[in-house]
Design a protein around this motif. Sequence first.
Motif, short mmCIF file in Angstrom:
data_model
loop_
_atom_site.label_atom_id
_atom_site.label_comp_id
_atom_site.label_asym_id
_atom_site.label_seq_id
_atom_site.Cartn_x
_atom_site.Cartn_y
_atom_site.Cartn_z
N ALA A 1 34.57 40.83 37.90
CA ALA A 1 35.39 41.51 36.88
C ALA A 1 34.51 42.39 35.99
O ALA A 1 34.90 43.50 35.63
CB ALA A 1 36.14 40.49 36.05
N ALA B 1 34.69 46.42 35.52
CA ALA B 1 34.80 47.09 34.23
C ALA B 1 33.77 48.21 34.11
O ALA B 1 34.07 49.30 33.62
CB ALA B 1 34.62 46.08 33.10
N MET B 2 32.55 47.94 34.61
CA MET B 2 31.52 48.98 34.59
C MET B 2 31.96 50.16 35.45
O MET B 2 31.79 51.33 35.08
CB MET B 2 30.19 48.43 35.12
N LEU C 1 34.94 51.16 36.13
CA LEU C 1 36.00 51.94 35.47
C LEU C 1 35.42 52.84 34.39
O LEU C 1 35.85 53.98 34.22
CB LEU C 1 37.05 51.01 34.86
N CYS C 2 34.41 52.33 33.67
CA CYS C 2 33.76 53.17 32.65
C CYS C 2 33.08 54.36 33.32
O CYS C 2 33.13 55.48 32.81
CB CYS C 2 32.73 52.36 31.87
N SER D 1 35.67 56.92 34.30
CA SER D 1 36.19 57.71 33.18
C SER D 1 35.14 58.68 32.68
O SER D 1 35.47 59.76 32.19
CB SER D 1 36.72 56.81 32.08
N ASN E 1 40.11 38.45 32.61
CA ASN E 1 39.27 39.64 32.80
C ASN E 1 39.76 40.46 33.98
O ASN E 1 39.86 41.68 33.90
CB ASN E 1 37.82 39.23 33.04
N MET F 1 42.75 40.60 35.25
CA MET F 1 44.03 41.26 34.99
C MET F 1 43.86 42.47 34.09
O MET F 1 44.45 43.51 34.32
CB MET F 1 45.01 40.26 34.35
N ASN F 2 43.02 42.32 33.05
CA ASN F 2 42.77 43.47 32.18
C ASN F 2 42.22 44.64 32.98
O ASN F 2 42.62 45.78 32.79
CB ASN F 2 41.77 43.09 31.09
N VAL F 3 41.29 44.33 33.88
CA VAL F 3 40.68 45.39 34.68
C VAL F 3 41.71 46.01 35.62
O VAL F 3 41.80 47.24 35.73
CB VAL F 3 39.49 44.81 35.48
N PHE G 1 44.95 46.24 35.30
CA PHE G 1 45.94 47.07 34.62
C PHE G 1 45.33 48.35 34.09
O PHE G 1 45.99 49.38 34.07
CB PHE G 1 46.63 46.28 33.51
N THR G 2 44.06 48.28 33.69
CA THR G 2 43.40 49.52 33.28
C THR G 2 43.29 50.46 34.47
O THR G 2 43.55 51.66 34.35
CB THR G 2 42.00 49.22 32.73
N GLN H 1 45.20 50.56 37.06
CA GLN H 1 46.53 51.08 37.37
C GLN H 1 46.89 52.23 36.44
O GLN H 1 47.42 53.25 36.87
CB GLN H 1 47.54 49.95 37.22
N LYS H 2 46.55 52.06 35.18
CA LYS H 2 46.86 53.08 34.19
C LYS H 2 46.10 54.37 34.47
O LYS H 2 46.61 55.46 34.29
CB LYS H 2 46.47 52.55 32.82
N GLN H 3 44.87 54.24 34.90
CA GLN H 3 44.04 55.42 35.14
C GLN H 3 44.12 55.91 36.57
O GLN H 3 43.33 56.75 36.98
CB GLN H 3 42.59 55.11 34.78
#
Lengths: 291, 400
Positions: free
Chosen positions: A119, A123-124, A126-127, A130, A161, A163-165, A167-168, A170-172
């Motif tokens: 997770a 997250a890294m 996704l950063c 972006s 962790n 799930m947060n990742v 959904f982020t 999915q959003k992006q």
Amino acid sequence: MADDEIPSDSSTLVIIVDTNPNQRYITEDPKILTGCLDAVIAFANSHLMQKSRNELAVIGCHFHKSEYLYPSPGKPLDVRQIDGQYELFTLVEKTVKMRLVNLIKSQPQEEKPGESLLAGALAMGLCFISKVRREASPALKISSRILIVTGSSDTAAQYINYMNVFFTAQKQQVLIDVCSLDKHLSLLQQGCDITGGLYLKVPTLEGLLQYLLWVFLPEGSERKQLVLPGRGRVDYRAACFCHRELLTIGYVCSVCLSVFCKFSPICTTCHTVFKIGGPLPIKPKKKKMKV
Amino acid sequence: MADDEQDLKEYRWETGYEKTWEAIKEDEDGLVEGLVAEFAQKAARKALTPRRGPVRLGMMRHLLVAIDCSEAMSSQDLKPTRFLCTLKLLEKFIEEFFDQNPLSQLGLITMKNKRAEKITELSGNIRKHIKVVQGLLNLALTGEPSLQNTLEMAHRVLKPLPGHASRELLVLFASLTTCDPGDVNTTIQNLKNEGIRCSVIGLAAEVRICKKLCQDTGGDYGVVLDDVHYRSLLLEHTSPPPRARALDAGLVKMGFPHTAPPSTQSDTEPPITICMCHIDEGEGVGGEGHLCPQCRSKYCSLPAQCRTCGLTLASAPHLARSYHHLFPVDPFEELKNDGQSQFCFACVRSFTDVDKQIYRCNRCVEYYCWECESMISSTLHVCPGCASRPHLYQRLPDTS
């Protein structure tokens, strides 16, 4: 989602390689990791080969921390052309191998390897995606995806962790692809389903490169035209907080959304006392009797 | 907004001159680039003022949005008109609202010709709401709005809801006048007694009765400056409000549909079934779906409320989507960039002279750039450094 049909000008790929030494296929035969890594590097290079604007990042996920294997922070390595190979490919291979050696060497000797913390690596990733989007010119259409290559099993400890990742992502509009080398990963499969990525458990490790190239190389817009492994059925049942059992009908606390399998008067997570409806309407009747 | 103004006890035009131009200073090369970047960073950070502290949130929200469709909406101070601007932002708002509050319900009301009309029932169906909003584009804007009728309507709709649900009304109010049949103060008192939280976004200027409404019922009142400000005011309402004290807590019975393979005889074709969400339109025959565990009716998308037995149907990730409100990331510490780190841990961007401030997570002691910091605190809700450390990744609910 309408952007899906138009081919993108550039695509960003983040590959997360699980290098945790307690994966079963590594403990059985440690040398096999080299083979897997070669497959991943060849796959990464084929991604770069597809379009000149394609971006790549490789993240190594070890049990004590995750680190970028490519690109290396700061100045890139100095590479010269070898045997006529494109310099970028040499750079990718050299950087990944060198930084992976450093990552493995830095592992604490006294600690026992725990689970792989994918997770955090996600997250890294996704950063990074972006950042690539921020720096690119606004006219450029960028499709992004993250590929996880792992042989570990998933546990519920990282659930929030993950799930947060997801959904982020999915959003992006970032696809999460999962290539499982060993076990069935139900949590990560949910992530694939949420973000619209692909989930594949490879039948044999020998053919890893072949699976990667056939299944995971095409980007989102091209995938519709190909016959690729289906989603399968994803189990979305919730587990209750009290016994960790999967439920079809449960009770949810209206304050903190904890799931319970039985009605209880106090929420164990947020200590809210629930109002119980029921015996209250009897009272007015008694009064009437007295009158 | 309303609170700020109350604290200041004066309006902006009553304060002294603000010499905004004096804040701009050139550096030794005569450039303002670094300063401009710093201003941009500060503005971006200010835009997401985080709410911290242990708050109990009303997670199951029932929000009615009342849209002013009176003559005042055709004014062109917001481009192209106030009405079109509102509809465009409302679409975004609806998407964002359901993204942030997956188990919540929304309903739309129009205010025109002194009447309030319900155009969508309270429901969790995003597509339906967006379709209706798009259908409003060609609506004729006539008459005056009536605040009281709108409040009465909201009161009627929200009153029968169970005690654990949070009840809210958001009014997008462009008119400076309202045409009411009776005393609006008694209506406001009724709403207050029911614990219905009313917020107003004014498109023109501050109106006293709106301010009173918001103050009495615990809502927010804001007046838009321009479309960007409008957008930020509107999107503020997507995050769940602190739980009202009057709200009862309750355990809600919920179904988690399990798409188990029904194919014991896999050779035969699956039976043709009708999806319950599309039954009115006569579509949605066949295909896969989620079966209500209580009465076996089929739904093509979740979350939904079962039309047959009334059970709330959700999937586990929908619940998990709200957990970040309960377990937020600890705020990062803002530090002056003195070369503590050469690059951002999350996106490997090298820090340059423009990065005057860098951010450090005090748990995993990694450094982040301001862009990653804002992304982590606003959307990601996971610190990449902590999540990849074996002794830090679990964030247990802190109830104290």
